[in-house]
Scaffold this motif. Structure first.
Motif, short mmCIF file in Angstrom:
data_model
loop_
_atom_site.label_atom_id
_atom_site.label_comp_id
_atom_site.label_asym_id
_atom_site.label_seq_id
_atom_site.Cartn_x
_atom_site.Cartn_y
_atom_site.Cartn_z
N LYS A 100 118.07 -13.79 108.98
CA LYS A 100 118.54 -15.04 109.56
C LYS A 100 119.90 -15.39 108.99
O LYS A 100 120.15 -15.24 107.79
CB LYS A 100 117.55 -16.18 109.26
N THR A 102 123.13 -18.56 109.58
CA THR A 102 123.53 -19.80 110.23
C THR A 102 125.02 -19.73 110.52
O THR A 102 125.79 -19.28 109.67
CB THR A 102 123.21 -21.01 109.33
N TRP A 117 117.86 -17.92 118.77
CA TRP A 117 118.77 -18.90 118.20
C TRP A 117 118.21 -20.31 118.38
O TRP A 117 117.41 -20.58 119.25
CB TRP A 117 120.17 -18.80 118.81
N ASP A 118 118.67 -21.20 117.49
CA ASP A 118 118.26 -22.59 117.56
C ASP A 118 119.37 -23.44 116.93
O ASP A 118 120.35 -22.91 116.38
CB ASP A 118 116.94 -22.80 116.83
N MET A 136 124.22 -23.54 114.39
CA MET A 136 123.34 -22.63 115.11
C MET A 136 122.73 -21.62 114.14
O MET A 136 123.46 -20.98 113.38
CB MET A 136 124.09 -21.91 116.22
N SER A 137 121.42 -21.47 114.19
CA SER A 137 120.74 -20.43 113.40
C SER A 137 120.39 -19.27 114.33
O SER A 137 120.01 -19.48 115.48
CB SER A 137 119.47 -20.98 112.75
N LEU A 138 120.53 -18.06 113.82
CA LEU A 138 120.21 -16.85 114.58
C LEU A 138 119.32 -15.97 113.73
O LEU A 138 119.58 -15.77 112.53
CB LEU A 138 121.47 -16.10 114.99
N VAL A 144 125.60 -9.52 115.63
CA VAL A 144 126.19 -10.84 115.85
C VAL A 144 127.69 -10.71 115.57
O VAL A 144 128.08 -10.13 114.55
CB VAL A 144 125.59 -11.91 114.92
N THR A 171 129.80 -19.19 108.40
CA THR A 171 128.47 -18.60 108.48
C THR A 171 127.93 -18.35 107.07
O THR A 171 128.70 -18.15 106.13
CB THR A 171 128.48 -17.29 109.29
#
Length: 236
Positions: A100, A102, A117-118, A136-138, A144, A171
């Motif tokens: 993960k 961000t 993503w969220d 945004m978190s992935l 990415v 990030t």
């Protein structure tokens, strides 16, 4: 006639995501789908289709509406190759293996569609920053692509107390927790502060990537900074 254009020949790579150069990303679609910043396509070859990605669910749609965070995305599919960029910013690739990260929304260029993503709020931000600070978190497995406004620095959070401007921290890794730090010394209250009275604090095991800028100024107007005709076509 002699020419030096040969140095700009298309890069060859077996990876789906590859850097054509420091400011241009090449993605080989090979029948799979990616999501990319709306309007970031600069060229493509072969059979490629673009469509608006939407918010991907009611929860994320509401978060985007309330926070203003969350990049406008387009789905890119086909069997060709697409080249992506944004205002000649530097492009960096991160490969996740169930990890993960961000990302500050404006610094996200593209990612594999299998990556979830969220939108998440920075802890402690809401009371001091008018509604909160969101990113945004992935999480998942795949590539990415991250943008930076100039060459960034990678800081090891575990090695020392680490702080950064909220727009400069682009990030950070999943093992890092964040909070807000404020400087409320009297000189800040009477107009003699440094202008850096609020920072993001990072701690834990991992890293944070910091760009040498607080972000590019976004041009006003219906097309934004880089939407172009494609952004209009897709409803951006």
């Amino acid at each position: 006639m002699q020419t030096t254009l040969a140095q700009y020949k298309e890069t060859q790579s077996s990876d789906a995501f590859a850097l054509q150069n420091s400011k241009l990303l090449k993605v080989s679609l090979a029948g799979h789908t990616i999501q990319a910043k709306l309007g970031s396509m600069v060229a493509y070859q072969g059979d490629v289709t673009f469509e608006h990605a939407g918010s991907g669910g009611m929860s994320r749609m509401l978060k985007k509406a309330v926070t203003g965070e969350g990049q406008d995305l387009m789905k890119v599919t086909g069997s060709g190759e697409v080249f992506l960029a944004d205002s000649a910013q530097d492009v960096h690739l991160v490969y996740l293996e169930g990890d993960k990260i961000t990302v500050n929304g404006p610094n996200l260029l593209a990612f594999d569609t299998d990556i979830a993503w969220d939108i998440e709020r920075i802890r402690g931000a809401s009371g001091m920053m008018g509604g909160g600070l969101w990113n945004m978190s992935l999480q998942g497995t795949g590539f990415v692509a991250i943008l930076s406004d100039g060459p960034p620095v990678l800081l090891n959070v575990a090695s020392a107390p680490t702080f950064a401007d909220a727009q400069a921290a682009i990030t950070w890794s999943g093992g890092v927790t964040t909070a807000m730090k404020t400087d409320v010394k009297m000189k800040n209250l009477i107009g003699r502060g440094s202008g850096e009275s609020v920072q993001m604090a990072f701690q834990g095991e991992g890293w944070v990537l910091v760009q040498p800028s607080e972000g590019q100024v976004v041009a006003s107007g219906p097309q934004g900074s880089n939407g172009g005709a494609l952004g209009s076509l897709l409803g951006g």
